[in-house]
Design an enzyme around this catalytic site. Sequence first.
Site, PDB file in Angstrom:
ATOM      1  N   THR A 129       0.819  -1.211   0.000  1.00 48.97           N
ATOM      2  CA  THR A 129       0.000   0.000   0.000  1.00 48.97           C
ATOM      3  C   THR A 129       0.853   1.261   0.000  1.00 48.97           C
ATOM      4  O   THR A 129       1.989   1.246   0.497  1.00 48.97           O
ATOM      5  CB  THR A 129      -0.912  -0.011   1.242  1.00 48.97           C
ATOM      6  OG1 THR A 129      -1.553   1.256   1.366  1.00 48.97           O
ATOM      7  CG2 THR A 129      -0.122  -0.268   2.530  1.00 48.97           C
ATOM      8  N   ASP A 130       0.272   2.341  -0.496  1.00 47.75           N
ATOM      9  CA  ASP A 130       0.967   3.637  -0.443  1.00 47.75           C
ATOM     10  C   ASP A 130       1.097   4.155   0.996  1.00 47.75           C
ATOM     11  O   ASP A 130       1.883   5.064   1.259  1.00 47.75           O
ATOM     12  CB  ASP A 130       0.240   4.673  -1.313  1.00 47.75           C
ATOM     13  CG  ASP A 130      -1.217   4.906  -0.955  1.00 47.75           C
ATOM     14  OD1 ASP A 130      -1.720   4.281  -0.002  1.00 47.75           O
ATOM     15  OD2 ASP A 130      -1.875   5.721  -1.650  1.00 47.75           O
ATOM     16  N   GLU A 131       0.336   3.567   1.914  1.00 42.83           N
ATOM     17  CA  GLU A 131       0.346   4.081   3.294  1.00 42.83           C
ATOM     18  C   GLU A 131       1.687   3.876   3.991  1.00 42.83           C
ATOM     19  O   GLU A 131       1.939   4.479   5.032  1.00 42.83           O
ATOM     20  CB  GLU A 131      -0.748   3.409   4.120  1.00 42.83           C
ATOM     21  CG  GLU A 131      -2.114   3.714   3.592  1.00 42.83           C
ATOM     22  CD  GLU A 131      -3.219   3.310   4.555  1.00 42.83           C
ATOM     23  OE1 GLU A 131      -2.939   3.125   5.753  1.00 42.83           O
ATOM     24  OE2 GLU A 131      -4.350   3.189   4.095  1.00 42.83           O
ATOM     25  N   TYR A 156      -1.734  -0.641  11.199  1.00 37.05           N
ATOM     26  CA  TYR A 156      -1.880  -1.316   9.905  1.00 37.05           C
ATOM     27  C   TYR A 156      -0.698  -0.999   8.976  1.00 37.05           C
ATOM     28  O   TYR A 156      -0.012  -1.901   8.481  1.00 37.05           O
ATOM     29  CB  TYR A 156      -3.198  -0.905   9.228  1.00 37.05           C
ATOM     30  CG  TYR A 156      -3.226  -1.196   7.743  1.00 37.05           C
ATOM     31  CD1 TYR A 156      -3.222  -2.507   7.265  1.00 37.05           C
ATOM     32  CD2 TYR A 156      -3.224  -0.156   6.802  1.00 37.05           C
ATOM     33  CE1 TYR A 156      -3.216  -2.778   5.905  1.00 37.05           C
ATOM     34  CE2 TYR A 156      -3.227  -0.419   5.440  1.00 37.05           C
ATOM     35  CZ  TYR A 156      -3.224  -1.723   4.989  1.00 37.05           C
ATOM     36  OH  TYR A 156      -3.218  -1.990   3.646  1.00 37.05           O
ATOM     37  N   LYS A 160       2.385  -3.331   7.292  1.00 34.16           N
ATOM     38  CA  LYS A 160       2.606  -3.482   5.845  1.00 34.16           C
ATOM     39  C   LYS A 160       4.034  -3.056   5.498  1.00 34.16           C
ATOM     40  O   LYS A 160       4.704  -3.690   4.685  1.00 34.16           O
ATOM     41  CB  LYS A 160       1.590  -2.643   5.044  1.00 34.16           C
ATOM     42  CG  LYS A 160       0.165  -3.142   5.099  1.00 34.16           C
ATOM     43  CD  LYS A 160      -0.033  -4.530   4.524  1.00 34.16           C
ATOM     44  CE  LYS A 160       0.131  -4.588   3.019  1.00 34.16           C
ATOM     45  NZ  LYS A 160      -0.248  -5.938   2.489  1.00 34.16           N
TER      46      LYS A 160
HETATM   47  P1  NAD Z   1      -9.631  -7.495   2.474  1.00 33.26           P
HETATM   48  O1  NAD Z   1      -9.600  -7.229   3.942  1.00 33.26           O
HETATM   49  O2  NAD Z   1     -10.864  -7.211   1.688  1.00 33.26           O
HETATM   50  O3  NAD Z   1      -9.230  -9.020   2.194  1.00 33.26           O
HETATM   51  C1  NAD Z   1      -8.232  -9.675   2.886  1.00 33.26           C
HETATM   52  C2  NAD Z   1      -8.380 -11.174   2.640  1.00 33.26           C
HETATM   53  O4  NAD Z   1      -7.288 -11.839   3.302  1.00 33.26           O
HETATM   54  C3  NAD Z   1      -9.668 -11.770   3.194  1.00 33.26           C
HETATM   55  O5  NAD Z   1     -10.242 -12.652   2.263  1.00 33.26           O
HETATM   56  C4  NAD Z   1      -9.205 -12.539   4.440  1.00 33.26           C
HETATM   57  O6  NAD Z   1     -10.022 -13.647   4.752  1.00 33.26           O
HETATM   58  C5  NAD Z   1      -7.805 -12.940   4.027  1.00 33.26           C
HETATM   59  N1  NAD Z   1      -6.923 -13.191   5.177  1.00 33.26           N
HETATM   60  C6  NAD Z   1      -6.747 -12.408   6.280  1.00 33.26           C
HETATM   61  N2  NAD Z   1      -5.882 -12.987   7.129  1.00 33.26           N
HETATM   62  C7  NAD Z   1      -5.475 -14.143   6.539  1.00 33.26           C
HETATM   63  C8  NAD Z   1      -4.576 -15.170   6.930  1.00 33.26           C
HETATM   64  N3  NAD Z   1      -3.909 -15.118   8.101  1.00 33.26           N
HETATM   65  N4  NAD Z   1      -4.388 -16.214   6.094  1.00 33.26           N
HETATM   66  C9  NAD Z   1      -5.064 -16.286   4.916  1.00 33.26           C
HETATM   67  N5  NAD Z   1      -5.940 -15.344   4.516  1.00 33.26           N
HETATM   68  C10 NAD Z   1      -6.137 -14.280   5.314  1.00 33.26           C
HETATM   69  O7  NAD Z   1      -8.387  -6.660   1.901  1.00 33.26           O
HETATM   70  P2  NAD Z   1      -8.228  -5.898   0.506  1.00 33.26           P
HETATM   71  O8  NAD Z   1      -8.747  -4.526   0.639  1.00 33.26           O
HETATM   72  O9  NAD Z   1      -8.701  -6.769  -0.576  1.00 33.26           O
HETATM   73  O10 NAD Z   1      -6.631  -5.776   0.443  1.00 33.26           O
HETATM   74  C11 NAD Z   1      -5.852  -6.824  -0.135  1.00 33.26           C
HETATM   75  C12 NAD Z   1      -4.395  -6.416  -0.092  1.00 33.26           C
HETATM   76  O11 NAD Z   1      -4.194  -5.208  -0.804  1.00 33.26           O
HETATM   77  C13 NAD Z   1      -3.860  -6.164   1.317  1.00 33.26           C
HETATM   78  O12 NAD Z   1      -2.552  -6.691   1.390  1.00 33.26           O
HETATM   79  C14 NAD Z   1      -3.832  -4.655   1.430  1.00 33.26           C
HETATM   80  O13 NAD Z   1      -2.824  -4.228   2.326  1.00 33.26           O
HETATM   81  C15 NAD Z   1      -3.517  -4.255   0.010  1.00 33.26           C
HETATM   82  N6  NAD Z   1      -3.993  -2.920  -0.416  1.00 33.26           N
HETATM   83  C16 NAD Z   1      -5.291  -2.569  -0.246  1.00 33.26           C
HETATM   84  C17 NAD Z   1      -5.745  -1.338  -0.716  1.00 33.26           C
HETATM   85  C18 NAD Z   1      -7.204  -0.928  -0.586  1.00 33.26           C
HETATM   86  O14 NAD Z   1      -7.557   0.168  -0.992  1.00 33.26           O
HETATM   87  N7  NAD Z   1      -8.098  -1.764  -0.075  1.00 33.26           N
HETATM   88  C19 NAD Z   1      -4.853  -0.469  -1.329  1.00 33.26           C
HETATM   89  C20 NAD Z   1      -3.517  -0.863  -1.479  1.00 33.26           C
HETATM   90  C21 NAD Z   1      -3.099  -2.095  -1.032  1.00 33.26           C
HETATM   91  O1  TDX Z   2     -16.808   5.974   7.776  1.00 33.51           O
HETATM   92  C1  TDX Z   2     -15.753   6.459   7.361  1.00 33.51           C
HETATM   93  N1  TDX Z   2     -15.638   7.808   7.236  1.00 33.51           N
HETATM   94  C2  TDX Z   2     -14.509   8.428   6.793  1.00 33.51           C
HETATM   95  O2  TDX Z   2     -14.460   9.662   6.695  1.00 33.51           O
HETATM   96  C3  TDX Z   2     -14.622   5.636   6.985  1.00 33.51           C
HETATM   97  C4  TDX Z   2     -14.702   4.129   7.104  1.00 33.51           C
HETATM   98  C5  TDX Z   2     -13.487   6.250   6.510  1.00 33.51           C
HETATM   99  N2  TDX Z   2     -13.422   7.619   6.429  1.00 33.51           N
HETATM  100  C6  TDX Z   2     -12.200   8.246   5.879  1.00 33.51           C
HETATM  101  C7  TDX Z   2     -10.888   7.746   6.430  1.00 33.51           C
HETATM  102  C8  TDX Z   2      -9.949   7.880   5.244  1.00 33.51           C
HETATM  103  O3  TDX Z   2      -9.443   9.203   5.176  1.00 33.51           O
HETATM  104  O4  TDX Z   2     -12.177   7.887   4.483  1.00 33.51           O
HETATM  105  C9  TDX Z   2     -10.847   7.648   4.031  1.00 33.51           C
HETATM  106  C10 TDX Z   2     -10.751   6.237   3.470  1.00 33.51           C
HETATM  107  O5  TDX Z   2     -10.900   5.344   4.566  1.00 33.51           O
HETATM  108  P1  TDX Z   2     -10.721   3.749   4.427  1.00 33.51           P
HETATM  109  O6  TDX Z   2     -11.682   3.239   3.426  1.00 33.51           O
HETATM  110  O7  TDX Z   2     -10.726   3.183   5.784  1.00 33.51           O
HETATM  111  O8  TDX Z   2      -9.295   3.640   3.726  1.00 33.51           O
HETATM  112  P2  TDX Z   2      -7.807   4.113   4.161  1.00 33.51           P
HETATM  113  O9  TDX Z   2      -7.666   4.235   5.624  1.00 33.51           O
HETATM  114  O10 TDX Z   2      -7.448   5.277   3.297  1.00 33.51           O
HETATM  115  O11 TDX Z   2      -6.977   2.795   3.695  1.00 33.51           O
HETATM  116  C11 TDX Z   2      -7.315   2.129   2.463  1.00 33.51           C
HETATM  117  O12 TDX Z   2      -6.397   2.427   1.458  1.00 33.51           O
HETATM  118  C12 TDX Z   2      -5.101   1.903   1.601  1.00 33.51           C
HETATM  119  C13 TDX Z   2      -7.390   0.625   2.656  1.00 33.51           C
HETATM  120  O13 TDX Z   2      -8.323   0.334   3.677  1.00 33.51           O
HETATM  121  C14 TDX Z   2      -6.047   0.052   2.980  1.00 33.51           C
HETATM  122  O14 TDX Z   2      -6.112  -1.365   3.049  1.00 33.51           O
HETATM  123  C15 TDX Z   2      -5.097   0.418   1.895  1.00 33.51           C
HETATM  124  O15 TDX Z   2      -3.807   0.013   2.244  1.00 33.51           O
END
Ligand code: NAD
Ligand code: TDX
Length: 340
Positions: A129-131, A156, A160
């Site tokens: 992630t960019d975080e 978190y 990562k």
């Molecule tokens: P998500 O929470 O929707 O899915 C995570 C999945 O991993 C789930 O299916 C869960 O059951 C599985 N999991 C959790 N712990 C596990 C374990 N110990 N063993 C096996 N499986 C396990 O997450 P997501 O939003 O799809 O993110 C996927 C990846 O992308 C993560 O690594 C996250 O850091 C990265 N990422 C997410 C975002 C975003 O915007 N959501 C952005 C950049 C990077």
């Molecule tokens: O109810 C809400 N209200 C609100 O204002 C929630 C759930 C979030 N927010 C804000 C927090 C953040 O500034 O919205 C923004 C986005 O929130 P999230 O969806 O929780 O994402 P963020 O914390 O930015 O992280 C996401 O992007 C990077 C993913 O959850 C991560 O897994 C990924 O690494």
Amino acid sequence: MATEAFEPKTIVVTGGAGFIGSNFCHWVAEHEPGVRMVVLDKLTYAGNPGNLAGIPEGRCELVVGDVCDAELVGWLFEHADACVHFAAESHNDNSIADPSPFLETNVRGTYVLLEAARKHGVRFHHVSTDEVYGDLALDDPARFTEETPYRPSSPYSSTKAASDLLVRAWHRTYGVAATISNCSNNYGPRQHVEKFIPRQITNVLRGERPKLYGDGLNMRDWIHVDDHSSAVWEVLTRGRLGETYLIGADGERSNVDVLRAVLECMGQDPGAFDRVRDRPGHDRRYAIDPAKIRRELGWRPERTDFLAGLAETVEWYRANEPWWAAAKDAAEARYAAQGQ
Ligand code: NAD
Ligand code: TDX
């Protein structure tokens, strides 16, 4: 420049029952007919086997298990030539409430997978992630690049960051054939309702007011999940080993703008939301400079019309209430306990 193309036949996809992992499996099933996928997923609260429905028989098998289970991982890697590692605890708010599963899955789980990749010569793509780069000021002209120093803020993002550093060390010390990508905020179908956009869509669908943290001026850099999938595929198959690629689609928007867009898209008053307690340590702004992946791999995002992608996403949640109803109750109970 990019190395010769790598052509995997069997890929272990960790976390493939989650949001991005399952969309990646659908993308591979559609675009790469010669590839078989084995999803390793623990099916935590965030995993849903139904996310893989619709992928043709024989293309994708689900193995329910933990990435920390070295024996199981070793067995799966014996029969695979690549692993794309999505599995993680992924929600910042949950990491603030209880960091422990983040340490276990994100750090120890990545270590277990790297050890198996080393033993079995499996190519490893780590999805991050960019975080990990911390945050930028709203008025900072800079964006994150592959050279930006790591400065994670939350439990978190620090786990990562730790996992990224393990991947770099296993590549340099043991020669594990690894790549890393760090992507910005994804949106699209099958995203858990705890996350910002689905939480607000499903609030409106339930007749409840959306919830905005703090002043809502925080910026996120949005990318459609299908564009993340195509970028991961490019890095896996054509990326240079040991390299990091940032993935972004020039999609910076403030939270309040996104929220107003959701409300307008759903025919609501754009001011009809509540401001709630801010997230502790809330990162102000993320922004990706995707120059390297564009230059080296020629990757381009295709789903760049954010309002069109948002409208499709709204329709997906409208049509799939049975998919999200129970998860919504549980997520809102967690938020209520946190005053959010
Ligand atoms: P998500 O929470 O929707 O899915 C995570 C999945 O991993 C789930 O299916 C869960 O059951 C599985 N999991 C959790 N712990 C596990 C374990 N110990 N063993 C096996 N499986 C396990 O997450 P997501 O939003 O799809 O993110 C996927 C990846 O992308 C993560 O690594 C996250 O850091 C990265 N990422 C997410 C975002 C975003 O915007 N959501 C952005 C950049 C990077
Ligand atoms: O109810 C809400 N209200 C609100 O204002 C929630 C759930 C979030 N927010 C804000 C927090 C953040 O500034 O919205 C923004 C986005 O929130 P999230 O969806 O929780 O994402 P963020 O914390 O930015 O992280 C996401 O992007 C990077 C993913 O959850 C991560 O897994 C990924 O690494």
